[in-house]
Design an enzyme around this catalytic site. Structure first.
Site, PDB file in Angstrom:
ATOM      1  N   PRO A   2       0.841  -1.207   0.000  1.00  6.01           N
ATOM      2  CG  PRO A   2      -0.360  -1.323   1.993  1.00  6.01           C
ATOM      3  CD  PRO A   2       0.709  -2.007   1.200  1.00  6.01           C
ATOM      4  CD  GLU A   3       2.990   2.925  -4.409  1.00  7.00           C
ATOM      5  OE1 GLU A   3       3.143   4.107  -4.782  1.00  7.00           O
ATOM      6  OE2 GLU A   3       3.174   1.958  -5.155  1.00  7.00           O
ATOM      7  CG  HIS A 100      -4.671 -14.894   8.005  1.00  4.11           C
ATOM      8  ND1 HIS A 100      -3.469 -15.547   8.171  1.00  4.11           N
ATOM      9  CD2 HIS A 100      -5.375 -15.635   7.120  1.00  4.11           C
ATOM     10  CE1 HIS A 100      -3.443 -16.622   7.412  1.00  4.11           C
ATOM     11  NE2 HIS A 100      -4.587 -16.698   6.758  1.00  4.11           N
ATOM     12  NE  ARG A 119       3.397 -12.675   1.465  1.00  2.82           N
ATOM     13  CZ  ARG A 119       4.160 -12.458   0.401  1.00  2.82           C
ATOM     14  NH1 ARG A 119       3.683 -11.791  -0.622  1.00  2.82           N
ATOM     15  NH2 ARG A 119       5.386 -12.906   0.362  1.00  2.82           N
TER      16      ARG A 119
END
Ligand SMILES: [Zn+2]
Length: 286
Positions: A2-3, A100, A119
């Site tokens: 993500p930016e 998660h 992740r």
């Protein structure tokens, strides 16, 4: 990753729903994601937050900052796949990513905020005394690297100054200590919009090109924010929506396809270890 536009959209979504709400409790299901001097005493930190109100949800570069009325802060670096999901209390364990889910914030009005990261490269820093309007001092005090000016608000004088460098322009745009918020997607898109080859030496870029590049960086970021960011596989905002900017990318991950402006085939090269996409005709080399 993500930016700036993706993190901004997460902040916007959270702000709309959780600002002003009281925190009943915060449960940590995976303490390994916690960082900062309070991470070993996180139970006490979370107990000190309980009963307080969320007063701001802001962004600095790609970091998300949530602050309470007693100046306790959760600072989140989302990593590759970190995201937030808003749920109602009765159903919050029902979703398929529960395994998660690493943090659960239970708020007033039955709102539950889940932090999910498949992740698990994302990190949550526990900070106190952070001023949301000037977060840098508190972030640097706990060892988070210094950040340059925000890409959306850096002025032309400051931008011209950081271009006094011999490295390729793409490398500079990715350097968070010089200009903060751009990543691989929006650096490539901005350079295409400005007609600049990604390997052009910064110092070779003239004043007209500098002005145009800065305008295009801001324009690309604003368009991406309005489109909800870019989703390739994982990014979602706090409501679970995908970003819509992917269909508007001009060069990023379009290697081998025709340039929308001139029909030339988009190429992919490696610049400082990062895959870099450009049009050899619209972005000439020198
Ligand atoms: Zn072209």
């Amino acid at each position: 990753l993500p930016e700036l536009p993706e993190v901004e959209n997460i902040a916007l979504g959270l702000r709309k729903t959780i600002l002003g709400k009281r925190i009943h409790r915060i449960d940590i299901r995976q303490p390994l994601i916690l960082k900062g001097p309070h991470s070993s005493r996180w139970r006490r930190f979370m107990a000190n937050i309980a009963g307080h109100t969320l007063t701001s949800v802001t962004r600095r570069a790609k970091r998300l900052i949530m602050t309470t009325d007693n100046r306790m802060t959760l600072l989140i670096q989302l990593g590759m796949t970190g995201k937030f999901l808003l749920r109602q209390e009765k159903s919050f364990r029902d979703h398929d990513l529960w395994q998660h889910t690493h943090m659960v914030m239970t708020l007033s009005d039955d709102v539950v905020v889940l932090y999910i990261d498949t992740r698990r490269f994302g990190r949550i820093w526990l900070l106190d005394g952070l001023n949301p309007k000037r977060p840098d001092t508190a972030m640097e005090a706990v060892g988070l690297g210094p950040l340059g000016p925000e890409a959306l608000s850096i002025n032309l004088t400051a931008f011209t100054r950081i271009l006094h460098a011999q490295r390729p322009i793409k490398a500079l745009l990715l350097d968070q200590t010089r200009i903060a918020g751009l990543g691989n997607i929006y650096a490539d898109e901005s350079l295409f919009a400005a007609g600049l080859h990604p390997e052009r030496r910064c110092a070779e870029i003239n004043d007209v090109q500098t002005r145009r590049l800065l305008q295009e960086i801001k324009a690309v970021l604003r368009r991406a924010i309005r489109a909800g960011g870019t989703t390739f596989s994982d990014f979602r905002n706090a409501y679970g929506d995908m970003g819509r900017f992917r269909s508007r990318l001009k060069v990023y991950q379009r290697e081998g396809e025709a340039c929308f402006a001139c029909g030339t085939m988009i190429e992919k090269i490696v610049v400082i270890g990062r895959g870099t996409h450009f049009c050899p005709k619209c972005q000439p080399a020198g």
